[in-house]
Design an enzyme around this catalytic site. Structure first.
Site, PDB file in Angstrom:
ATOM      1  N   PRO A 245       0.830  -1.017  -0.060  1.00 40.48           N
ATOM      2  CA  PRO A 245       0.076   0.029   0.037  1.00 40.48           C
ATOM      3  C   PRO A 245       0.946   1.260  -0.119  1.00 40.48           C
ATOM      4  O   PRO A 245       1.461   1.757   1.132  1.00 40.48           O
ATOM      5  CB  PRO A 245      -0.778  -0.402   1.449  1.00 40.48           C
ATOM      6  CG  PRO A 245      -0.133  -1.000   2.146  1.00 40.48           C
ATOM      7  CD  PRO A 245       0.890  -1.922   1.399  1.00 40.48           C
TER       8      PRO A 245
ATOM      9  N   ASP B 218       5.788   2.574   2.339  1.00 39.18           N
ATOM     10  CA  ASP B 218       4.899   1.353   2.539  1.00 39.18           C
ATOM     11  C   ASP B 218       4.039   1.991   3.934  1.00 39.18           C
ATOM     12  O   ASP B 218       4.601   1.756   4.990  1.00 39.18           O
ATOM     13  CB  ASP B 218       5.817   0.303   3.031  1.00 39.18           C
ATOM     14  CG  ASP B 218       4.774  -1.008   3.192  1.00 39.18           C
ATOM     15  OD1 ASP B 218       3.606  -0.941   3.588  1.00 39.18           O
ATOM     16  OD2 ASP B 218       5.425  -2.109   2.901  1.00 39.18           O
ATOM     17  N   HIS B 219       2.765   2.009   3.632  1.00 43.11           N
ATOM     18  CA  HIS B 219       1.700   2.387   4.724  1.00 43.11           C
ATOM     19  C   HIS B 219       1.756   1.566   5.832  1.00 43.11           C
ATOM     20  O   HIS B 219       0.927   1.689   6.919  1.00 43.11           O
ATOM     21  CB  HIS B 219       0.658   3.023   4.262  1.00 43.11           C
ATOM     22  CG  HIS B 219      -0.050   4.174   4.866  1.00 43.11           C
ATOM     23  ND1 HIS B 219       0.216   4.402   6.155  1.00 43.11           N
ATOM     24  CD2 HIS B 219      -0.984   5.008   4.527  1.00 43.11           C
ATOM     25  CE1 HIS B 219      -0.422   5.609   6.619  1.00 43.11           C
ATOM     26  NE2 HIS B 219      -1.277   5.909   5.453  1.00 43.11           N
ATOM     27  N   ARG B 220       2.108   0.129   5.523  1.00 46.76           N
ATOM     28  CA  ARG B 220       2.043  -0.741   6.702  1.00 46.76           C
ATOM     29  C   ARG B 220       3.031  -0.555   7.854  1.00 46.76           C
ATOM     30  O   ARG B 220       2.884  -0.976   8.888  1.00 46.76           O
ATOM     31  CB  ARG B 220       2.124  -2.170   6.203  1.00 46.76           C
ATOM     32  CG  ARG B 220       0.835  -2.645   5.253  1.00 46.76           C
ATOM     33  CD  ARG B 220       1.223  -3.844   4.618  1.00 46.76           C
ATOM     34  NE  ARG B 220       2.841  -3.879   3.739  1.00 46.76           N
ATOM     35  CZ  ARG B 220       3.074  -4.775   3.141  1.00 46.76           C
ATOM     36  NH1 ARG B 220       2.622  -6.082   3.091  1.00 46.76           N
ATOM     37  NH2 ARG B 220       4.228  -4.556   2.529  1.00 46.76           N
TER      38      ARG B 220
END
Ligand code: CAO
Length: 418
Positions: A216, A390-392
């Site tokens: 993401p 990476d939004h995680r």
């Protein structure tokens, strides 16, 4: 040496390259065993490739690999020693010669023991017969697997990671269920020319697609005032011109990125299941545009090097990439990537993260802009930055802090010394 003890003991066998027809100095492209492996008769030991075909070399004996004498990239011919095997007890009943068996005892020609010679395929999913068999056993369509081996070859590990990814997404029902792209007959509408993708384009395309759908992405944009940095850079270039060293803005970007990564360790990390692997080294990849496609060589220990040294390494590694001399090792171990289109143009773009990294910096072309300072507009050289993350792993606030810090360091390069 023959075994002289009374108790049945394992025998030692040397396994040689069997009769492979008229071929000499054939490339080893796959080694399927390592010391300590237990193997059965007919298990594939190696895959060899001539300019026309790939073939597997099966084991004539069962046993445990004691010594391995070949590696990928070696060139072998009939009777080259492949490995030394400790055979099972039953097989050891016959005396085991220490030296290579005479030609009459040599294993049967490859073709008699293995799959027929298989033409090397020009299309994607290029793999040896053994890997194709392995993929078939797992129900994997080899054409869908991105190859990381020499010449873009699909390795056993590529097939395994393809299966892991498929299980991780499909197994939870979260896999992408999208319709296949339709095919078009463009020639119906006018004249066309069909040009095959280069090997690099095929590999990087598959990797970019995988990263794009699996991570993401969010991209944070910022601008750095590099007016002072540019002045210093020009001064450096004048000083180092006699040594043929050209310092481009990218050398400063590398140094600034290493400094920012030290301040924000999550940007220097990789996701591993439920954990985050924080790296204490700072190796930074640089996207290099070559006539055959995009490659990303890695500069090591950027935090420990000065800007001039980085400029020198950058020009060496990009020349190596453009001369097609870059090796797989040159492209491994990166923690973060910089993709600079500043030499070409543009105001911003959204770079794709180079997994297993979790962030990437895109750099566009600097431009003079009016900046409001102390009650008036002043001309300042502004550099556009685009950080995809990476939004995680990284949340928006951290990304904004990281980008702001990076811009501050580039604006006031004295901070690089802190
Ligand atoms: N703003 C303004 N000018 C810039 C600049 C920037 N951000 N970055 C570089 N320049 C200037 C350089 O100073 C140089 O100017 P002079 O020739 O007048 O000295 C000129 O642009 C050309 O620089 P360069 O591109 O040769 O050198 P570099 O160190 O900036 O970049 C490399 C090296 C290998 C990264 C680059 O050549 C390249 O391949 N870029 C493309 C990367 C790419 O394709 N990325 C997209 C990947 S897909 O996401």
């Amino acid at each position: 040496m023959a075994d002289t003890s009374t108790k049945p003991a394992a025998g030692i066998k040397q396994v040689l390259v069997p009769d492979i027809g008229d071929y000499k100095g054939v490339n080893v492209i796959e080694v399927m065993v390592k010391p300590g492996d237990t193997i059965n008769v007919d298990d594939t030991l190696l895959t060899l490739e001539t300019d026309k075909a790939a073939m597997d070399v099966p084991s004539p004996y069962a046993g445990t690999v004691k010594e391995l004498h070949v590696e990928i990239g070696d060139k072998v011919s009939k009777d080259t020693l492949i490995l030394v095997l400790e055979t099972a007890e039953s097989a050891a009943a016959e005396p085991a010669p220490a030296e290579a068996p005479p030609p009459s005892e040599a294993p049967a020609p490859v073709a008699a023991k293995t799959a027929p010679m298989e033409p090397v395929q020009a299309a994607g999913g290029h793999a040896s017969p053994a890997i194709r068999r392995f993929a078939r056993e797992l129900g994997v369509d080899i054409a869908r697997v991105a190859g990381s081996g020499a010449k873009g070859r699909v390795t056993k590990e590529d097939v395994q990671s393809f299966v892991k990814t498929a299980l991780a997404s499909g197994g939870t029902g979260s896999g992408l269920q999208v319709a296949d792209m339709p095919t078009f007959d463009f020639a119906k509408y006018g004249e066309i020319e069909t040009v095959p993708l280069s090997r690099i384009q095929k590999i990087s395309g598959a990797n970019l697609h995988r990263n794009w759908v699996n991570i993401p992405h969010v991209t944070q944009f910022d601008e750095a005032d590099i007016t002072d940095m540019e002045e210093f850079r020009k001064q450096l270039n004048a000083e180092y011109a006699s040594q043929n060293i050209k310092v481009t803005p990218l050398a400063f970007m590398l140094k600034a990125a290493a400094t920012a990564l030290q301040q924000f360790p999550k940007f220097n990390a990789s996701l591993n299941g439920d954990s985050l692997v924080l790296k204490r080294y700072f190796h930074i990849g640089v996207a290099v545009d070559t006539p055959d496609g995009l490659v990303v060589p890695v500069l090591r220990d950027v935090d420990k090097k000065g800007v001039v040294q980085l400029a020198k390494e950058l020009s060496e590694i990009s020349a190596k990439a453009r001369d097609k001399k870059i090796t797989a090792a040159d492209m491994q171990g990166g923690c973060f990537t910089i993709s600079s289109l500043g030499g070409i143009g543009g105001t911003a773009f959204t770079p794709i993260i180079n997994a297993p990294e979790v962030a990437i910096l895109g750099v566009s072309r600097s431009a003079m802009k009016p900046v409001y300072q102390n009650g008036q507009f002043v001309p300042r050289l502004m550099l556009p930055l685009s950080v995809s993350y990476d939004h995680r792993v990284i949340d928006g606030a951290q990304a904004a802090r990281f980008s702001t810090y990076l811009a501050q360091v580039l604006t006031d390069i004295r901070r690089l010394a802190l």
